[in-house]
Enzyme design. Structure first.
Site, short mmCIF file in Angstrom:
data_model
loop_
_atom_site.label_atom_id
_atom_site.label_comp_id
_atom_site.label_asym_id
_atom_site.label_seq_id
_atom_site.Cartn_x
_atom_site.Cartn_y
_atom_site.Cartn_z
N GLY A 1 0.85 -1.18 0.00
CA GLY A 1 0.00 0.00 0.00
C GLY A 1 0.89 1.24 0.00
O GLY A 1 2.10 1.14 -0.18
N LYS B 1 3.21 -2.50 3.85
CA LYS B 1 3.56 -3.68 3.05
C LYS B 1 2.92 -4.86 3.73
O LYS B 1 2.82 -4.88 4.96
CB LYS B 1 5.07 -3.89 3.08
CG LYS B 1 5.78 -3.42 1.86
CD LYS B 1 7.26 -3.75 1.93
CE LYS B 1 7.94 -2.97 0.82
NZ LYS B 1 9.34 -2.81 0.98
N VAL B 2 2.50 -5.85 2.95
CA VAL B 2 2.01 -7.09 3.55
C VAL B 2 2.98 -8.19 3.16
O VAL B 2 3.28 -8.38 1.98
CB VAL B 2 0.58 -7.44 3.09
CG1 VAL B 2 0.10 -8.73 3.77
CG2 VAL B 2 -0.38 -6.30 3.41
N LYS C 1 0.97 -7.30 8.09
CA LYS C 1 0.87 -5.97 7.48
C LYS C 1 1.76 -5.04 8.29
O LYS C 1 1.56 -4.87 9.50
CB LYS C 1 -0.59 -5.50 7.52
CG LYS C 1 -0.82 -4.15 6.83
CD LYS C 1 -2.30 -3.79 6.88
CE LYS C 1 -2.61 -2.47 6.20
NZ LYS C 1 -4.05 -2.14 6.24
N ASP D 1 -14.45 0.66 2.10
CA ASP D 1 -13.48 0.44 1.02
C ASP D 1 -13.69 -0.96 0.42
O ASP D 1 -12.73 -1.70 0.20
CB ASP D 1 -12.05 0.60 1.53
CG ASP D 1 -11.02 0.67 0.39
OD1 ASP D 1 -11.43 0.92 -0.76
OD2 ASP D 1 -9.81 0.48 0.65
#
Length: 268
Positions: A19, A23-24, A39, A134
């Site tokens: 994102g 980060k994932v 995450k 979202d």
């Protein structure tokens, strides 16, 4: 970061998502003896409003949700350098957008199976006083045949019978309801219902219902309603549900309770 996570029993693997300020990564958990997703959010990179408003809200919301169709958070860690790590269950089979790209338009029974699970997840959220804000195909992950809703970064807490309206534009334009795009006060739960309509359309047609490259034109399309491609032979009941979900007037759009009672879902 690796040393910090290793000290907490997590061995980092590959990056599976990225994102703007997060980060994932995949990791192996010694404690759970299985793979997890972590995450990693960098508080130093995020804008002030995100750190002050959205992040605390996300942390508050995800730790209280417990449902079979929502990605479970095992624990939250914070490093001395200001990185927050959310240790979550791993959905190994990607998101439903990739699934549809791979498979093409889904037959109605397959689309219904996935959509029913999304309805259950959102019904649980709304009944728990949470609007997701979202909803999109990329935030609905797959674990085998089980749908798992994720990413509560824009979620909002709403007391169950609250009439509180929101002004914030959240989420992705392609999935946003007309009232959200127009910036008028709106009920975030009704916005979720619209986004669910876009997701159902993508499952059935393998492309979004509206072109989000031209917003004024997109608003015009939304008001007009979206025809379902004829060659896909989608049942009248299913088309009726799509029309209800993608109702441009939010006062006429059903609540999640209304959606859950629709014959296309109940008569399967």
């Amino acid at each position: 970061m690796e040393g910090f996570l290793l000290a907490n029993g997590y061995q980092l693997g590959r990056t599976i998502g990225e994102g703007m300020y997060s980060k994932v990564k995949e990791a192996f958990s010694q404690k759970h003896q299985k793979k997890v997703a972590i995450k990693i959010i960098d508080k130093n990179k995020g804008p002030e409003e995100f750190i002050r408003r959205f992040l605390p809200r996300e942390l508050q919301i995800i730790t209280r949700l417990n449902h079979k169709n929502i990605i479970r958070v095992h624990e939250t860690l914070e490093s001395a350098e200001g990185k927050i790590c959310l240790v979550m269950e791993l959905a190994e089979d990607g998101d439903i957008f990739d699934y549809v790209v791979r498979e093409g338009p889904l037959p109605e029974p397959s689309a219904r199976t996935l959509f029913c699970q999304l309805v259950e997840a959102i019904q649980y959220c709304h009944n728990s006083g949470v609007a997701h804000r979202d909803l999109k195909c990329e935030n609905a992950l797959l674990q085998g045949h089980t749908l798992k809703l994720t990413d509560f970064g824009f979620a909002k807490l709403l007391p169950r019978d609250s009439r509180e309206l929101s002004w914030t534009f959240c989420g992705s334009t392609a999935y946003a309801a007309p009232e959200v795009l127009q910036g008028v006060p709106h009920d975030s739960r009704k916005g979720d219902v619209w986004s669910m309509g876009v997701i159902l359309y993508v499952l059935l047609c393998a492309h979004p219902p509206f072109d989000d490259t031209d917003i004024p034109n997109m608003l015009h399309q939304q008001q007009k309603g979206v025809p379902v491609p004829r060659h896909l032979e989608i049942s009248k009941e299913c088309q009726n549900l799509l029309k209800m979900l993608l109702e441009p007037d939010m006062t006429l759009r059903p609540s999640i309770e209304g959606v859950s009672r629709h014959p296309w879902l109940t008569n399967a």
